[in-house]
Design an enzyme around this catalytic site. Sequence first.
Site, PDB file in Angstrom:
ATOM      1  N   SER A  38      23.732  65.978   9.119  1.00  0.00           N
ATOM      2  CA  SER A  38      23.908  64.747   8.176  1.00  0.00           C
ATOM      3  C   SER A  38      25.519  64.570   8.103  1.00  0.00           C
ATOM      4  CB  SER A  38      23.653  65.545   6.807  1.00  0.00           C
ATOM      5  OG  SER A  38      22.339  65.780   6.614  1.00  0.00           O
ATOM      6  N   HIS A  69      21.243  59.706   8.688  1.00  0.00           N
ATOM      7  CA  HIS A  69      20.880  59.930  10.061  1.00  0.00           C
ATOM      8  C   HIS A  69      20.319  58.725  10.855  1.00  0.00           C
ATOM      9  CE1 HIS A  69      20.361  64.585  10.188  1.00  0.00           C
ATOM     10  NE2 HIS A  69      20.521  64.333   8.631  1.00  0.00           N
ATOM     11  N   HIS A  91      13.239  67.031  10.039  1.00  0.00           N
ATOM     12  CA  HIS A  91      13.684  68.035   9.154  1.00  0.00           C
ATOM     13  C   HIS A  91      12.099  68.224   8.453  1.00  0.00           C
ATOM     14  CE1 HIS A  91      17.167  65.894   8.443  1.00  0.00           C
ATOM     15  NE2 HIS A  91      17.825  67.268   8.612  1.00  0.00           N
ATOM     16  N   TYR A  93      11.154  68.653   5.517  1.00  0.00           N
ATOM     17  CA  TYR A  93      11.001  68.039   4.195  1.00  0.00           C
ATOM     18  C   TYR A  93      10.594  66.480   4.585  1.00  0.00           C
ATOM     19  CZ  TYR A  93      15.895  66.443   4.744  1.00  0.00           C
ATOM     20  OH  TYR A  93      16.920  65.966   5.303  1.00  0.00           O
ATOM     21  N   GLU A  94      10.605  66.271   5.568  1.00  0.00           N
ATOM     22  CA  GLU A  94      10.281  64.801   6.007  1.00  0.00           C
ATOM     23  C   GLU A  94       8.616  64.815   6.071  1.00  0.00           C
ATOM     24  OE1 GLU A  94      13.132  62.236   8.637  1.00  0.00           O
ATOM     25  OE2 GLU A  94      13.562  64.545   8.640  1.00  0.00           O
ATOM     26  N   ALA A 121      25.237  70.229   8.019  1.00  0.00           N
ATOM     27  CA  ALA A 121      26.039  70.324   6.699  1.00  0.00           C
ATOM     28  C   ALA A 121      25.278  71.399   5.921  1.00  0.00           C
ATOM     29  CB  ALA A 121      25.892  69.008   5.862  1.00  0.00           C
ATOM     30  N   MET A 224      18.941  73.211   5.648  1.00  0.00           N
ATOM     31  CA  MET A 224      17.443  72.578   5.880  1.00  0.00           C
ATOM     32  C   MET A 224      17.068  72.309   7.231  1.00  0.00           C
ATOM     33  SD  MET A 224      17.140  70.237   2.549  1.00  0.00           S
ATOM     34  CE  MET A 224      18.130  70.716   1.085  1.00  0.00           C
ATOM     35  N   SER A 225      18.085  73.110   8.552  1.00  0.00           N
ATOM     36  CA  SER A 225      17.779  72.444   9.531  1.00  0.00           C
ATOM     37  C   SER A 225      18.086  73.694  10.575  1.00  0.00           C
ATOM     38  CB  SER A 225      18.703  71.240   9.864  1.00  0.00           C
ATOM     39  OG  SER A 225      20.112  71.356   9.816  1.00  0.00           O
ATOM     40  N   ASN A 248      29.209  71.810   0.357  1.00  0.00           N
ATOM     41  CA  ASN A 248      29.370  72.131  -1.137  1.00  0.00           C
ATOM     42  C   ASN A 248      29.313  73.494  -1.314  1.00  0.00           C
ATOM     43  OD1 ASN A 248      26.321  71.207   0.023  1.00  0.00           O
ATOM     44  ND2 ASN A 248      26.063  72.532  -1.827  1.00  0.00           N
ATOM     45  N   HIS A 262      23.266  64.990  -2.389  1.00  0.00           N
ATOM     46  CA  HIS A 262      23.289  64.551  -1.127  1.00  0.00           C
ATOM     47  C   HIS A 262      24.593  63.646  -0.685  1.00  0.00           C
ATOM     48  CE1 HIS A 262      21.887  64.011   3.012  1.00  0.00           C
ATOM     49  NE2 HIS A 262      21.869  62.465   2.922  1.00  0.00           N
TER      50      HIS A 262
END
Length: 294
Positions: A38, A69, A91, A93-94, A121, A224-225, A248, A262
């Site tokens: 990201s 992306h 991902h 979550y998609e 990230a 998440m990846s 973060n 995000h």
Amino acid sequence: MSYVSELRGETYEQCRAAADWLLSNTQVRPTVGIVCGSGLGGLAEMIKDPQVFKYSDIPHFPRSTVHGHAGRLVFGTLKGKPCVCMQGRFHLYEGYPIQKITLPMRVFKLMGVETMILTNAAGGLNQDYKVGDIMIIKDHINMPGFAGVNPLSGPNDERFGVRFPCMSDAYDREMRQLALDVASELGYSDFLREGVYCVLGGPSFETIAECRMLHSLGADAVGMSTVHEVIVARHAGMRCFALSLISNKSVMDYDSQKKANHEEVLETGRLRAKHLEKLVSCMVARLERDNNSY
Ligand code: HPA
């Protein structure tokens, strides 16, 4: 191969069809594969004589749905080395089946890629980490895997790899050393870290209790990846190296008013992207000089 595998889009034949389509549409024969996280798509812009394919044009490829992306595969050379770069990844979550998320790794393998460099990230769980730090991933915790969500679940196709692949050497030791050496030469040592990355399904960010738990389990960063891709790439015998940009700080304290979002992730990417791109490109240059022996 089973009907279910075919539906998920993970069969050898489907990967072969995607690889053959790409090989017949480009002269580039990549040995290095890069995945941009990201806000880190700028790495793809460093590729010389780029040849670009939209994911939607590639047989059996999923499409990227996330802001930040791009959803393109870029072929060309980075420091003279033939590369293929994913500008945008997939991902959990998609909503994709996990095997679809990792399909590009198998396609890369079939195209001749030997080394994978992945970026992401991530939230910093380690309290010493600062926003903008770059963490070399030395190991991972596959949380979805604990619940049986693993890209290798289902029938194993021996043409890709063995049924029970080892993961204790997932992140190549020599490439991690190369990253430390290159970072020191570039004057980046102050913001370079090495740590453990924990993957979660997302898309909701972690609660405070979850961050505390992950930290106490030994994770330095959370995202998440990457882990799913690394598992499939290692299964197929590719060497893996991965970097997290700490975008973060994870919220660990009930008195804090900070909230993960995000936009902050993308903003940190913009601030630190140039350093990360330089680190990766110098590493790739060194791979070439040492004929991949590093
Ligand atoms: N949590 C999970 N994924 C992330 C984060 C985070 O704090 N930051 C960037 N990706």
